[in-house]
Design a protein around this motif. Sequence first.
Motif, short mmCIF file in Angstrom:
data_model
loop_
_atom_site.label_atom_id
_atom_site.label_comp_id
_atom_site.label_asym_id
_atom_site.label_seq_id
_atom_site.Cartn_x
_atom_site.Cartn_y
_atom_site.Cartn_z
N ASP A 13 1.03 -1.23 -0.11
CA ASP A 13 0.00 0.00 0.04
C ASP A 13 1.01 1.21 0.01
OD1 ASP A 13 -2.31 -1.42 -0.11
OD2 ASP A 13 -2.42 -1.35 2.08
N VAL A 14 1.91 1.33 0.90
CA VAL A 14 3.05 2.50 0.87
C VAL A 14 3.64 2.69 -0.47
CG1 VAL A 14 4.83 3.61 2.00
CG2 VAL A 14 2.99 2.41 3.45
N GLY A 15 4.12 1.62 -1.07
CA GLY A 15 4.63 1.60 -2.19
C GLY A 15 3.70 2.07 -3.36
N VAL A 16 2.60 1.77 -3.34
CA VAL A 16 1.52 2.44 -4.48
C VAL A 16 1.44 3.82 -4.09
CG1 VAL A 16 -0.89 2.23 -5.03
CG2 VAL A 16 0.24 0.11 -4.77
N ASP A 17 1.40 4.22 -2.85
CA ASP A 17 0.89 5.51 -2.69
C ASP A 17 2.40 6.45 -3.17
OD1 ASP A 17 -0.33 7.87 -1.38
OD2 ASP A 17 1.30 7.82 -0.25
N ILE A 18 3.41 5.92 -2.88
CA ILE A 18 4.64 6.63 -3.32
C ILE A 18 4.70 6.62 -4.81
CG2 ILE A 18 7.25 6.33 -3.41
CD1 ILE A 18 7.14 5.16 -0.51
N VAL A 19 4.61 5.61 -5.61
CA VAL A 19 4.59 5.62 -7.06
C VAL A 19 3.58 6.66 -7.40
CG1 VAL A 19 3.07 3.68 -7.71
CG2 VAL A 19 4.86 4.19 -9.01
N ASP A 25 10.97 6.49 -9.27
CA ASP A 25 12.39 6.56 -8.80
C ASP A 25 12.56 6.84 -7.24
OD1 ASP A 25 13.10 6.73 -11.40
OD2 ASP A 25 13.54 8.73 -11.55
N SER A 26 11.33 6.92 -6.56
CA SER A 26 11.31 7.18 -4.91
C SER A 26 11.00 5.73 -4.55
CB SER A 26 10.25 8.06 -4.78
OG SER A 26 10.61 9.44 -5.38
N LEU A 27 10.86 4.62 -5.17
CA LEU A 27 10.48 3.45 -4.57
C LEU A 27 11.82 2.59 -3.90
CD1 LEU A 27 7.89 2.21 -7.04
CD2 LEU A 27 7.61 2.65 -4.56
N GLY A 28 12.41 3.34 -3.07
CA GLY A 28 13.43 2.73 -2.38
C GLY A 28 13.18 1.75 -1.11
N LEU A 29 13.75 0.70 -0.83
CA LEU A 29 13.42 -0.06 0.27
C LEU A 29 13.16 0.81 1.53
CD1 LEU A 29 15.00 -3.49 -0.35
CD2 LEU A 29 12.56 -2.98 -0.48
N ARG A 30 14.31 1.57 1.56
CA ARG A 30 14.48 2.35 3.08
C ARG A 30 13.11 3.38 3.03
NH1 ARG A 30 18.95 2.39 6.13
NH2 ARG A 30 20.69 1.04 5.54
N GLU A 31 12.86 3.84 1.94
CA GLU A 31 11.87 4.88 1.99
C GLU A 31 10.41 4.26 2.08
OE1 GLU A 31 9.74 8.36 1.78
OE2 GLU A 31 11.78 8.12 2.16
N ILE A 32 10.03 3.05 1.66
CA ILE A 32 8.92 2.39 1.77
C ILE A 32 8.84 1.95 3.45
CG2 ILE A 32 7.56 0.15 1.33
CD1 ILE A 32 8.82 0.42 -1.64
N ALA A 33 9.85 1.39 3.74
CA ALA A 33 10.08 1.03 5.12
C ALA A 33 9.81 2.19 6.29
CB ALA A 33 11.37 0.40 5.81
N ARG A 34 10.34 3.36 5.87
CA ARG A 34 10.27 4.39 6.74
C ARG A 34 8.67 5.00 6.71
NH1 ARG A 34 9.43 9.89 6.70
NH2 ARG A 34 9.51 9.91 4.22
N ARG A 35 8.14 5.04 5.47
CA ARG A 35 6.73 5.46 5.65
C ARG A 35 5.55 4.50 6.05
NH1 ARG A 35 5.65 9.18 0.13
NH2 ARG A 35 7.76 9.93 -0.17
N ALA A 36 6.16 3.21 5.99
CA ALA A 36 5.24 2.33 6.73
C ALA A 36 5.52 2.02 8.21
CB ALA A 36 5.64 0.75 6.13
N LEU A 53 9.24 -6.72 -4.50
CA LEU A 53 8.46 -5.79 -3.83
C LEU A 53 7.85 -4.68 -4.96
CD1 LEU A 53 6.72 -4.06 -1.82
CD2 LEU A 53 9.13 -2.98 -1.20
N LEU A 54 8.68 -4.37 -5.81
CA LEU A 54 8.40 -3.37 -7.16
C LEU A 54 7.15 -4.34 -8.03
CD1 LEU A 54 11.75 -1.99 -8.07
CD2 LEU A 54 10.02 -1.06 -6.62
N SER A 55 7.55 -5.46 -8.13
CA SER A 55 6.47 -6.51 -8.87
C SER A 55 5.21 -6.50 -8.23
CB SER A 55 6.97 -7.98 -9.02
OG SER A 55 8.34 -7.55 -9.92
N ALA A 56 5.04 -6.48 -6.71
CA ALA A 56 3.88 -6.41 -5.99
C ALA A 56 3.16 -5.24 -6.16
CB ALA A 56 4.23 -6.97 -4.76
N ILE A 57 3.85 -4.18 -6.24
CA ILE A 57 3.28 -2.82 -6.56
C ILE A 57 2.58 -2.64 -7.80
CG2 ILE A 57 3.72 -0.45 -6.64
CD1 ILE A 57 6.11 -0.90 -4.34
N ALA A 58 3.44 -3.22 -8.70
CA ALA A 58 2.94 -3.09 -10.28
C ALA A 58 1.91 -4.20 -10.39
CB ALA A 58 4.16 -3.75 -11.24
#
Length: 211
Positions: A13-19, A25-36, A53-58
């Motif tokens: 969910d967080v990854g979807v919101d970020i993208v 380009d903002s879909l780094g693991l650390r950024e996703i973890a931070r926002r989650a 993780l990117l595939s799951a978001i896609a």
Amino acid sequence: MESEGSLRERLIDVGVDIVMTDGPDSLGLREIARRAGVSHGAPRRYFPTHHALLSAIARRGFADLASRFEAAAEEDASPRDRVRALARTYLRYALEHRGMFELMFRHDLLDGKAQPSDLPPLRESTLPLFAHMVELVSRHTAERTAAGPATPAAVIAAALWTNLHGVAQLWAWGSLPLALGAAGQGAPEGADPLDRLLGAVLDAHLGPVNG
């Protein structure tokens, strides 16, 4: 305590919101973890690689697009009108959700080599959408000629999809608006600038309306 399944979904969910808001380009693991709100190593417990993780978001993007196709469908409409609605939905999604659209069609994700082997390749997420297009094209061509089309419906649908994808990319990059404007062929004031272009695409692959 949050279950593993719900945390996994929250990361997606967080990854979807970020993208959607900041782009792929903002879909780094650390950024996703931070926002989650989890440790930077937490995503690795559910997604062995960044690509997984990117595939799951896609996949969420493909599911969203499929639901939009379903919502755009009118059962009483002609096959051609349903193709037009599907095509317009595809173009609008590509232009309004550019970050997700770009992620969905990244080659390194589509080939599936970097994702867990227990999941089907991301590319297979495109198959239901394509099958729906083939069905509508087949019904349209059957209505136009009793003898059936000389070109298989799957090939016509593939050419149509290729054309739509090219329009989506070139329009997003600004190349098509620039070219059409320079040629004095822009849409009339107040009209959808993509409608005339979409009509030409359908005429090229399905034949003119009165042809």
